[in-house]
Motif scaffolding. Structure first.
Motif, PDB file in Angstrom:
ATOM      1  N   PRO A  86      10.473  43.002-111.484  1.00 35.45           N
ATOM      2  CA  PRO A  86      11.641  43.145-112.361  1.00 35.45           C
ATOM      3  C   PRO A  86      12.231  41.803-112.759  1.00 35.45           C
ATOM      4  CG  PRO A  86      11.747  44.764-110.598  1.00 35.45           C
ATOM      5  CD  PRO A  86      10.586  43.848-110.286  1.00 35.45           C
ATOM      6  N   ARG A  87      12.637  41.729-114.002  1.00 39.69           N
ATOM      7  CA  ARG A  87      13.136  40.473-114.570  1.00 39.69           C
ATOM      8  C   ARG A  87      14.618  40.294-114.267  1.00 39.69           C
ATOM      9  NH1 ARG A  87      12.699  38.594-120.934  1.00 39.69           N
ATOM     10  NH2 ARG A  87      14.453  37.122-120.908  1.00 39.69           N
ATOM     11  N   VAL A  88      14.969  39.089-113.872  1.00 39.96           N
ATOM     12  CA  VAL A  88      16.374  38.703-113.695  1.00 39.96           C
ATOM     13  C   VAL A  88      16.586  37.391-114.445  1.00 39.96           C
ATOM     14  CG1 VAL A  88      18.185  38.039-112.086  1.00 39.96           C
ATOM     15  CG2 VAL A  88      16.560  39.824-111.445  1.00 39.96           C
ATOM     16  N   ASP A  89      17.585  37.341-115.312  1.00 39.28           N
ATOM     17  CA  ASP A  89      17.885  36.138-116.086  1.00 39.28           C
ATOM     18  C   ASP A  89      19.135  35.469-115.528  1.00 39.28           C
ATOM     19  OD1 ASP A  89      16.058  36.098-118.671  1.00 39.28           O
ATOM     20  OD2 ASP A  89      16.602  38.188-118.297  1.00 39.28           O
ATOM     21  N   PRO A  90      18.994  34.304-114.864  1.00 41.80           N
ATOM     22  CA  PRO A  90      20.168  33.639-114.290  1.00 41.80           C
ATOM     23  C   PRO A  90      21.012  32.933-115.353  1.00 41.80           C
ATOM     24  CG  PRO A  90      18.192  32.342-113.874  1.00 41.80           C
ATOM     25  CD  PRO A  90      17.736  33.600-114.558  1.00 41.80           C
TER      26      PRO A  90
END
Length: 443
Positions: A250-254
């Motif tokens: 799953p993608r997480v954009d900080p």
């Protein structure tokens, strides 16, 4: 340079009220966590919150071991068995399903006494009930369509999400039960901070939306172009090409979000974007670029957007933010105080509409204005009308600006946003108390 655009955020309750309210620790959807504690040196700003909105997910506090019957793989095996079983025999594990449509979870609304705003609830369905509703669908109901959300083993319950966007026939079925699909952002604004159930379900809804939207944008392998398939009950995906088999997570954009502070003149730098609700100001924010630290991102974004040079950077707290665009299903907001070394503002008009220094007292007044409470009531009423089949065309932002009486000259995002807590932490502390701390997290 990539900067984040904040939507018009309004709070859920008046600031600095209900100091003694706390969440019921015995409620099954209690969003608090023992690992998150309030710092005694930072006074409460609103409610006695233990976590940011969308954090403290009550069914995601731990991941069971693979051999545990509540683990993703074991629960999926049990789910598939029940999907194939048409006898409706009882199971030792209860399955609850949360349908989504176009990123919106199923929800319902109920009235509350004494003129209080209506209360929303997620539209959980038992597996047998959901199977019955899905029976007339043209699609086959298989375990691969479900995404594992978590469990409450003391209740023998496993929770799942499923995207039913392609099943138009289900919408009138849900409507007949006074259930409707509501944007997570609307649920967020309508949530009552004193309601442990609502805050717990908001965290669940955000987590589920992030996973389902990620599934929607990761259908093909970025390495070979092959189709991806869900594994571990939807917690990750894998390329179906036998020569590739690349794992996809799953993608997480900080995102860094910072309150820039002028120590000497006791003021803070706030900005506004053209898409903001009129009179709303907030913190600067921007995406982290490859090859830079969090502190470097804070300094770079502040310089690029306002021309202000930043020296010391102090961490405050972080917040998952699963209400962004579909192609970025979950941003992680990492909050900081940033202390200015220069003070002349040069706004990048391509990123911001304006940026100005604001004194502590002006910001304090922006935090206490009564339209926070109105926003929560407006959103809650909207959900109630939607569940009754009355779809309002007017946007929430329009409601926020139809005010009787005097308007505040400015306001800031509400308590569901980390920006609010950065700003209020500064407002209610002396500037010297913030200096030199490695962590100011009170959440």
């Amino acid at each position: 340079m990539r900067s984040i655009s904040f939507p018009p955020l309004i709070s859920t309750s008046p600031l600095r009220s209900n100091f003694n309210k706390s969440f019921d620790s015995h409620h099954p959807f209690n969003p608090t966590s023992p690992s998150l504690s309030t710092s005694p040196s930072i006074p409460a700003m609103s409610l006695n919150l233990q976590s940011h909105a969308f954090a403290g997910n009550p069914i995601k506090l731990k991941t069971p071991k693979p051999e545990d019957p509540f683990s993703p793989s074991s629960a999926l095996q049990s789910l598939n068995s029940q999907l194939l079983d048409n006898t409706h025999l009882p199971s030792s594990i209860n399955f609850k399903v949360l349908p989504f449509r176009k990123g919106r979870p199923l929800a319902t609304s109920s009235a509350r006494p004494n003129g209080a705003a209506p209360s929303w609830h997620l539209g959980w369905l038992g597996l047998a009930d959901f199977k019955a509703l899905f029976a007339n669908s043209t699609a086959e109901l298989t375990g691969d369509l479900f995404v594992y959300l978590g469990c409450l083993d003391d209740e023998n319950t496993v929770y799942w999400a499923i995207d039913v966007s392609s099943q138009e026939g289900l919408v009138p079925e849900f409507a007949s039960r006074l259930l409707c699909f509501v944007e997570v952002r609307t649920l967020m604004v309508a949530a009552d901070w004193a309601d442990a159930r609502a805050m717990g379900e908001l965290a669940i809804a955000g987590h589920a939306r992030a996973l389902l939207e990620w599934h929607g944008v990761s259908k093909f392998c970025g390495h070979c172009g092959g189709r991806t398939v869900p594994v571990e009950a939807g917690k990750r995906k894998q390329c179906s090409n036998p020569s590739c088999k690349k794992r996809v997570y799953p993608r997480v954009d900080p995102v860094v979000i910072m309150l820039v502070i002028d120590r000497e003149k006791d003021r803070a730098l706030l900005s506004k974007q053209s898409r903001f609700v009129p009179r709303m100001w907030s913190c600067l924010a921007g995406f982290i670029e490859p090859g830079e630290s969090l502190e470097e991102a804070v300094r770079r974004e502040t310089w690029e957007e306002t021309g202000i040079e930043v020296g010391e950077v102090v961490y405050h707290s972080s917040q998952p933010w699963p209400v962004g665009p579909n192609n970025m299903p979950c941003q992680l907001m990492v909050g900081f105080f940033a202390y200015a070394k220069s003070f002349d503002i040069n706004v990048d008009k391509g990123e911001l509409e304006d940026a100005q220094w604001h004194g502590r007292e002006d910001v304090r007044n922006a935090l206490t204005f009564a339209e926070y409470e109105k926003a929560q009531r407006t959103a809650a009423a909207k959900i109630e009308q939607m569940c009754k089949g009355v779809e309002r065309q007017q946007s929430l932002s329009s409601d926020f600006n139809v005010e009787s009486g005097e308007l505040a000259p400015m306001f800031v995002p509400g308590p569901f946003a980390i920006a609010h807590h950065l700003i209020s932490s500064w407002v209610y502390n002396e500037g010297s108390e913030l200096k030199g701390r490695s962590s100011l997290s009170s959440l």
